[in-house]
Motif scaffolding. Sequence first.
Motif, PDB file in Angstrom:
ATOM      1  N   THR A  76      59.603  -1.155  44.350  1.00  0.00           N
ATOM      2  CA  THR A  76      58.801   0.054  44.151  1.00  0.00           C
ATOM      3  C   THR A  76      58.513   0.278  42.674  1.00  0.00           C
ATOM      4  N   ASN A  77      59.517   0.115  41.831  1.00  0.00           N
ATOM      5  CA  ASN A  77      59.317   0.313  40.394  1.00  0.00           C
ATOM      6  C   ASN A  77      58.384  -0.728  39.798  1.00  0.00           C
ATOM      7  N   LEU A  78      58.470  -1.955  40.262  1.00  0.00           N
ATOM      8  CA  LEU A  78      57.557  -2.985  39.758  1.00  0.00           C
ATOM      9  C   LEU A  78      56.115  -2.659  40.137  1.00  0.00           C
ATOM     10  N   ILE A  79      55.910  -2.147  41.330  1.00  0.00           N
ATOM     11  CA  ILE A  79      54.556  -1.769  41.751  1.00  0.00           C
ATOM     12  C   ILE A  79      54.045  -0.601  40.911  1.00  0.00           C
ATOM     13  N   ILE A  80      54.900   0.386  40.687  1.00  0.00           N
ATOM     14  CA  ILE A  80      54.486   1.564  39.917  1.00  0.00           C
ATOM     15  C   ILE A  80      54.162   1.206  38.475  1.00  0.00           C
ATOM     16  N   THR A  81      54.949   0.328  37.871  1.00  0.00           N
ATOM     17  CA  THR A  81      54.737  -0.032  36.463  1.00  0.00           C
ATOM     18  C   THR A  81      53.812  -1.227  36.294  1.00  0.00           C
ATOM     19  N   HIS A  82      53.203  -1.697  37.373  1.00  0.00           N
ATOM     20  CA  HIS A  82      52.292  -2.839  37.325  1.00  0.00           C
ATOM     21  C   HIS A  82      52.987  -4.087  36.780  1.00  0.00           C
ATOM     22  N   PHE A  83      54.211  -4.298  37.242  1.00  0.00           N
ATOM     23  CA  PHE A  83      55.022  -5.476  36.929  1.00  0.00           C
ATOM     24  C   PHE A  83      55.316  -5.627  35.436  1.00  0.00           C
ATOM     25  N   THR A  84      55.595  -4.505  34.789  1.00  0.00           N
ATOM     26  CA  THR A  84      56.066  -4.509  33.405  1.00  0.00           C
ATOM     27  C   THR A  84      57.470  -3.909  33.389  1.00  0.00           C
ATOM     28  N   TYR A  85      58.128  -3.962  32.271  1.00  0.00           N
ATOM     29  CA  TYR A  85      59.482  -3.411  32.096  1.00  0.00           C
ATOM     30  C   TYR A  85      60.491  -4.069  33.055  1.00  0.00           C
ATOM     31  N   LEU A  86      60.418  -5.364  33.238  1.00  0.00           N
ATOM     32  CA  LEU A  86      61.292  -6.055  34.191  1.00  0.00           C
ATOM     33  C   LEU A  86      62.772  -5.861  33.865  1.00  0.00           C
ATOM     34  N   PHE A  87      63.139  -6.077  32.618  1.00  0.00           N
ATOM     35  CA  PHE A  87      64.547  -5.941  32.221  1.00  0.00           C
ATOM     36  C   PHE A  87      65.026  -4.505  32.386  1.00  0.00           C
ATOM     37  N   PHE A  88      64.200  -3.559  31.976  1.00  0.00           N
ATOM     38  CA  PHE A  88      64.569  -2.152  32.084  1.00  0.00           C
ATOM     39  C   PHE A  88      64.759  -1.747  33.550  1.00  0.00           C
ATOM     40  N   ILE A  89      63.873  -2.202  34.418  1.00  0.00           N
ATOM     41  CA  ILE A  89      64.004  -1.908  35.856  1.00  0.00           C
ATOM     42  C   ILE A  89      65.286  -2.512  36.399  1.00  0.00           C
ATOM     43  N   ALA A  90      65.588  -3.742  36.000  1.00  0.00           N
ATOM     44  CA  ALA A  90      66.809  -4.393  36.492  1.00  0.00           C
ATOM     45  C   ALA A  90      68.058  -3.628  36.065  1.00  0.00           C
ATOM     46  N   VAL A  91      68.112  -3.222  34.811  1.00  0.00           N
ATOM     47  CA  VAL A  91      69.292  -2.506  34.319  1.00  0.00           C
ATOM     48  C   VAL A  91      69.380  -1.121  34.943  1.00  0.00           C
TER      49      VAL A  91
END
Length: 166
Positions: A124-139
């Motif tokens: 859901t977060n990857l879709i909302i951020t258009h697949f940016t902030y990968l590391f931040f989403i993971a943490v």
Amino acid sequence: MNQLSNTQKARIISLFIIEILLFLSILAYMNEVRNASPQINHVENFNVDGSDVSPIANLFISGANGMLQAAVELSAFLGMIIISFLLLVPWRLIALRKNAKIANDELAVSKKLLLAFIAITPITNLIITHFTYLFFIAVLTLIPTVLLSTLSILPMKKRINNNKQN
């Protein structure tokens, strides 16, 4: 699931509600982080004594933007840790007392809820951020996942093992 007592069902439902609140918290923090950058706009023409110092000014602006972004991300990490603890520690102390009887079905449902949380939150977060902030989403997803595991799943396993030994 029909074999579970009302207390066990209430424990599962309350854990599910906590996971929903944690999910919504992560979404809110990701939205704020996404909207926080960049805060200061770069300059086009910045002249001092007839010389163009725009590249130097833009360098400082980029540094300031980076520091502000890091501060927003750090506050989101700390906020997620605090929210996770505020939700899970009282749940752990109330729902998993020493005399709590945990069923294997209850543990299985709790594990499935945790796996669903682990799968749905980053997607859901990857879709909302258009697949940016990968590391931040993971943490940001890892924080409540670790706390959910250590404050709910592992104590449930321990209670089941203690009940089998007694």
